[in-house]
Design a protein around this motif. Structure first.
Motif, PDB file in Angstrom:
ATOM      1  N   ARG A 111      19.910 -49.302  24.159  1.00  0.00           N
ATOM      2  CA  ARG A 111      20.585 -48.137  24.736  1.00  0.00           C
ATOM      3  C   ARG A 111      21.002 -47.223  23.596  1.00  0.00           C
ATOM      4  N   GLU A 112      20.767 -45.926  23.759  1.00  0.00           N
ATOM      5  CA  GLU A 112      21.142 -44.954  22.731  1.00  0.00           C
ATOM      6  C   GLU A 112      21.599 -43.665  23.395  1.00  0.00           C
ATOM      7  N   THR A 113      22.462 -42.925  22.720  1.00  0.00           N
ATOM      8  CA  THR A 113      22.933 -41.644  23.241  1.00  0.00           C
ATOM      9  C   THR A 113      21.845 -40.590  23.077  1.00  0.00           C
ATOM     10  N   VAL A 114      21.534 -39.915  24.181  1.00  0.00           N
ATOM     11  CA  VAL A 114      20.524 -38.848  24.193  1.00  0.00           C
ATOM     12  C   VAL A 114      21.208 -37.576  24.688  1.00  0.00           C
ATOM     13  N   TYR A 115      20.924 -36.457  24.031  1.00  0.00           N
ATOM     14  CA  TYR A 115      21.495 -35.169  24.420  1.00  0.00           C
ATOM     15  C   TYR A 115      20.486 -34.400  25.261  1.00  0.00           C
ATOM     16  N   ARG A 116      20.920 -33.946  26.443  1.00  0.00           N
ATOM     17  CA  ARG A 116      20.049 -33.198  27.349  1.00  0.00           C
ATOM     18  C   ARG A 116      20.824 -32.037  27.962  1.00  0.00           C
ATOM     19  N   CYS A 117      20.071 -31.018  28.397  1.00  0.00           N
ATOM     20  CA  CYS A 117      20.685 -29.882  29.098  1.00  0.00           C
ATOM     21  C   CYS A 117      21.140 -30.332  30.483  1.00  0.00           C
ATOM     22  N   PRO A 118      22.249 -29.764  30.978  1.00  0.00           N
ATOM     23  CA  PRO A 118      22.792 -30.222  32.260  1.00  0.00           C
ATOM     24  C   PRO A 118      22.129 -29.626  33.496  1.00  0.00           C
ATOM     25  N   ILE A 119      21.352 -28.551  33.329  1.00  0.00           N
ATOM     26  CA  ILE A 119      20.756 -27.884  34.499  1.00  0.00           C
ATOM     27  C   ILE A 119      19.265 -27.686  34.260  1.00  0.00           C
ATOM     28  N   ILE A 120      18.458 -28.084  35.235  1.00  0.00           N
ATOM     29  CA  ILE A 120      17.013 -27.859  35.132  1.00  0.00           C
ATOM     30  C   ILE A 120      16.492 -27.232  36.423  1.00  0.00           C
ATOM     31  N   VAL A 121      15.414 -26.478  36.281  1.00  0.00           N
ATOM     32  CA  VAL A 121      14.660 -25.989  37.435  1.00  0.00           C
ATOM     33  C   VAL A 121      13.305 -26.690  37.375  1.00  0.00           C
ATOM     34  N   LEU A 122      12.956 -27.353  38.478  1.00  0.00           N
ATOM     35  CA  LEU A 122      11.741 -28.165  38.523  1.00  0.00           C
ATOM     36  C   LEU A 122      10.819 -27.690  39.633  1.00  0.00           C
ATOM     37  N   ARG A 123       9.563 -27.548  39.289  1.00  0.00           N
ATOM     38  CA  ARG A 123       8.531 -27.257  40.293  1.00  0.00           C
ATOM     39  C   ARG A 123       7.734 -28.543  40.491  1.00  0.00           C
ATOM     40  N   TYR A 124       7.526 -28.953  41.739  1.00  0.00           N
ATOM     41  CA  TYR A 124       6.868 -30.232  42.003  1.00  0.00           C
ATOM     42  C   TYR A 124       6.342 -30.269  43.431  1.00  0.00           C
ATOM     43  N   GLU A 125       5.592 -31.317  43.738  1.00  0.00           N
ATOM     44  CA  GLU A 125       5.173 -31.600  45.117  1.00  0.00           C
ATOM     45  C   GLU A 125       5.886 -32.861  45.573  1.00  0.00           C
ATOM     46  N   ASP A 126       6.221 -32.921  46.870  1.00  0.00           N
ATOM     47  CA  ASP A 126       6.788 -34.163  47.398  1.00  0.00           C
ATOM     48  C   ASP A 126       5.645 -35.107  47.782  1.00  0.00           C
ATOM     49  N   GLU A 127       6.009 -36.274  48.360  1.00  0.00           N
ATOM     50  CA  GLU A 127       4.948 -37.258  48.634  1.00  0.00           C
ATOM     51  C   GLU A 127       4.004 -36.831  49.752  1.00  0.00           C
ATOM     52  N   ASN A 128       4.357 -35.771  50.482  1.00  0.00           N
ATOM     53  CA  ASN A 128       3.448 -35.199  51.482  1.00  0.00           C
ATOM     54  C   ASN A 128       2.651 -34.041  50.907  1.00  0.00           C
ATOM     55  N   ARG A 129       2.749 -33.867  49.582  1.00  0.00           N
ATOM     56  CA  ARG A 129       2.040 -32.838  48.814  1.00  0.00           C
ATOM     57  C   ARG A 129       2.519 -31.417  49.132  1.00  0.00           C
ATOM     58  N   GLN A 130       3.769 -31.321  49.626  1.00  0.00           N
ATOM     59  CA  GLN A 130       4.363 -30.006  49.874  1.00  0.00           C
ATOM     60  C   GLN A 130       5.011 -29.506  48.577  1.00  0.00           C
ATOM     61  N   PRO A 131       4.771 -28.223  48.207  1.00  0.00           N
ATOM     62  CA  PRO A 131       5.337 -27.716  46.952  1.00  0.00           C
ATOM     63  C   PRO A 131       6.804 -27.326  47.094  1.00  0.00           C
ATOM     64  N   HIS A 132       7.562 -27.504  46.017  1.00  0.00           N
ATOM     65  CA  HIS A 132       8.982 -27.146  45.973  1.00  0.00           C
ATOM     66  C   HIS A 132       9.319 -26.598  44.597  1.00  0.00           C
ATOM     67  N   GLU A 133      10.377 -25.796  44.551  1.00  0.00           N
ATOM     68  CA  GLU A 133      10.992 -25.430  43.273  1.00  0.00           C
ATOM     69  C   GLU A 133      12.493 -25.530  43.483  1.00  0.00           C
ATOM     70  N   LYS A 134      13.138 -26.429  42.735  1.00  0.00           N
ATOM     71  CA  LYS A 134      14.555 -26.698  42.975  1.00  0.00           C
ATOM     72  C   LYS A 134      15.320 -26.795  41.663  1.00  0.00           C
ATOM     73  N   THR A 135      16.635 -26.553  41.768  1.00  0.00           N
ATOM     74  CA  THR A 135      17.535 -26.713  40.633  1.00  0.00           C
ATOM     75  C   THR A 135      18.276 -28.042  40.788  1.00  0.00           C
ATOM     76  N   PHE A 136      18.346 -28.791  39.712  1.00  0.00           N
ATOM     77  CA  PHE A 136      19.075 -30.065  39.689  1.00  0.00           C
ATOM     78  C   PHE A 136      20.065 -30.008  38.533  1.00  0.00           C
ATOM     79  N   SER A 137      21.187 -30.721  38.681  1.00  0.00           N
ATOM     80  CA  SER A 137      22.196 -30.676  37.628  1.00  0.00           C
ATOM     81  C   SER A 137      22.795 -32.053  37.380  1.00  0.00           C
ATOM     82  N   GLY A 138      23.552 -32.152  36.286  1.00  0.00           N
ATOM     83  CA  GLY A 138      24.302 -33.355  35.964  1.00  0.00           C
ATOM     84  C   GLY A 138      23.441 -34.592  35.813  1.00  0.00           C
ATOM     85  N   MET A 139      23.922 -35.696  36.374  1.00  0.00           N
ATOM     86  CA  MET A 139      23.231 -36.976  36.229  1.00  0.00           C
ATOM     87  C   MET A 139      21.835 -36.971  36.840  1.00  0.00           C
TER      88      MET A 139
END
Length: 199
Positions: free
Chosen positions: A116-144
């Protein structure tokens, strides 16, 4: 089906993964996603990327609920009282942006047990992806949840959390990582070691 987890030292973990093609069979994908969730829960993980089960595909699954419950010392988290846990599969993801002041948190990885080691990361990301039904999304995720996604996303780029630590820390980890790659490690789940099959 519960897969063995690929251990540090296997080239699949350092190889950028390939996109899932549009014609990837839907039934096969649903089964793979279910198997990945089963494997992740069996190993008590909060995320699992396809390369960690030996498949070089841009796919990962997460369930961030345990990470929202407590911090690394086991104390209840109060910094994210409104953050809802995310349990889902991400196919062919692309991080569009990472913003905010980087913050450190002690990370581990199912492929590198006992480290286990401390890693520094940004707290907010915007991700473009497909779900398991292959539907496209673009969402913001934050924190943990953002952190779990960034960690799993790294796997698809052939990057491990240990690649983020300082040169000195890397030197200190060298012996431990070498032992893991040779199969000299205890884990509560089955693992697969490069050139040695599974244990």
């Amino acid at each position: 089906m519960i897969y063995p987890i690929v251990a540090y030292g296997d080239p699949v973990l350092k190889t950028p993964a390939k996109d899932l093609p549009a014609d990837f069979p839907a039934a096969e994908l649903q089964q793979l996603v279910q198997d990945m969730f089963d494997t992740m829960y069996h190993a008590h993980g909060v995320g699992l990327a396809a390369p960690q089960i030996g498949k070089s595909l841009r796919l990962f699954v997460i369930d961030s609920e345990p990470m929202l419950d407590e911090d690394e010392d086991g104390n209840p988290l109060v910094e994210e009282p409104t953050a809802a846990p995310v349990k889902q599969a991400f196919i062919n993801p692309r991080i569009i942006s990472e913003t905010g002041e980087e913050w450190g948190f002690e990370e581990g990885c199912l492929s590198i047990p006992g480290v286990r080691e401390t890693v520094y990361r940004c707290p907010i990301i915007v991700l473009r992806y497909e779900d398991e039904n292959r539907q496209p999304h673009e969402k913001t995720f934050s924190g943990m949840t953002a952190r779990v996604i960034q960690h799993e996303y790294d796997h698809l780029e052939g990057v491990l959390f240990t690649d983020h630590v300082s040169g000195l820390k890397k030197q200190l980890l060298k012996g431990k990582l070498s032992r893991i790659s040779k199969g000299d490690v205890k884990a509560e789940y089955r693992m697969k070691f490069a050139g040695q099959g599974r244990r």
